[in-house]
Design an enzyme around this catalytic site. Structure first.
Site, mmCIF file in Angstrom:
data_model
loop_
_atom_site.group_PDB
_atom_site.id
_atom_site.type_symbol
_atom_site.label_atom_id
_atom_site.label_comp_id
_atom_site.label_asym_id
_atom_site.label_seq_id
_atom_site.Cartn_x
_atom_site.Cartn_y
_atom_site.Cartn_z
ATOM 1 N N LEU A 9 -60.649 22.126 -3.734
ATOM 2 C CA LEU A 9 -61.286 22.087 -5.053
ATOM 3 C C LEU A 9 -62.765 21.718 -4.988
ATOM 4 C CD1 LEU A 9 -58.388 20.284 -6.961
ATOM 5 C CD2 LEU A 9 -58.850 22.742 -6.832
ATOM 6 N N UNK A 10 -63.401 21.995 -3.864
ATOM 7 C CA UNK A 10 -64.815 21.678 -3.683
ATOM 8 C C UNK A 10 -65.678 22.829 -4.196
ATOM 9 N N GLY A 11 -66.915 22.537 -4.507
ATOM 10 C CA GLY A 11 -67.829 23.574 -4.964
ATOM 11 C C GLY A 11 -68.102 24.646 -3.930
ATOM 12 N N THR B 17 -65.697 25.554 -1.587
ATOM 13 C CA THR B 17 -64.413 25.991 -1.026
ATOM 14 C C THR B 17 -64.391 27.494 -0.773
ATOM 15 O OG1 THR B 17 -63.149 24.179 -2.024
ATOM 16 C CG2 THR B 17 -61.930 26.176 -1.482
ATOM 17 N N ARG C 26 -58.323 28.891 -5.642
ATOM 18 C CA ARG C 26 -59.637 28.911 -5.010
ATOM 19 C C ARG C 26 -59.460 28.910 -3.508
ATOM 20 N NH1 ARG C 26 -63.910 24.315 -6.772
ATOM 21 N NH2 ARG C 26 -63.313 25.089 -8.815
#
Length: 201
Positions: free
Chosen positions: A46-48, A50, A98
């Site tokens: 869930l990282u920017g 990813t 994602r």
């Protein structure tokens, strides 16, 4: 306390360490990867970055894997709680959320682990001691203290998701890259190690 942890990682190569695959089964010894060039990243769903980093990890594994690159991902929830699912939920998160669109990693993912603090996976304690700072950003630190959820806090701690460690075919860590350094931009350094590898075989 940080200096005391050096003795726990008094190894010269990554081959002393093992980790359990995300899909279960017996732990994989990194000693089984002797002679391979390794790219090790702490990852999060869930990282920017990813989408960018996972797709670039897949790309490098697809193109350079046949020549001896092995990409290894270690999910970690220590940075903004961005890997907050259970081990068995991670692959579905990658496939449907994602990066989504049916994405499947073509590289080995291991079970969730910690990379900083007292409960850090021994591999990451070793890597952090071998390469105390990213080569592209030697002053990299956690930017917001409220996100520090581990103890002890050490100068060589990983600062965020998707820090990268490049390991040579002899198992010795070569270079560390910050989260800002794109995975795909490591390719020239990987190529250098692969050419050394083929020159020694």
């Amino acid at each position: 306390m940080c200096a005391a942890r050096l003795s726990a990682a008094a190894q010269s190569t990554v081959y002393a360490f093992s980790a359990r695959p995300l899909t279960g089964g017996e732990p994989v010894s990194l000693g089984s990867l002797r002679g391979k060039v390794l790219l090790i990243e702490n990852v999060a769903s869930l990282u920017g970055t990813t989408i960018r980093d996972y797709t670039e990890m897949n790309d490098l594994q697809k193109r350079l894997g046949p020549r001896g690159l092995v990409v290894l991902g270690f999910p970690c929830n220590q940075f903004g709680h961005q890997e907050n699912g259970k081990n068995e939920e991670i692959l579905n998160s990658l496939k449907y959320v994602r990066p989504g669109g049916g994405f499947e990693p073509n590289f080995t993912l291991f079970e969730k682990c910690e990379v900083n603090g007292e409960k850090a996976h021994p591999l990451f304690t070793f890597l952090r001691n071998a390469l105390p700072t990213p080569s592209d950003d030697p002053t990299a630190l956690m930017t917001d203290p409220k996100y520090i959820i581990w103890s002890p806090v050490c100068r060589n701690d990983i600062a965020w998701n998707f820090e990268k460690f490049l390991v040579g075919p002899d198992g010795v860590p070569v270079r560390r890259y910050s989260r800002r350094f794109r995975t795909i931009d490591i390719e020239p350094d990987i190529e250098t190690l692969l050419s050394q590898q083929s020159g020694n075989s």
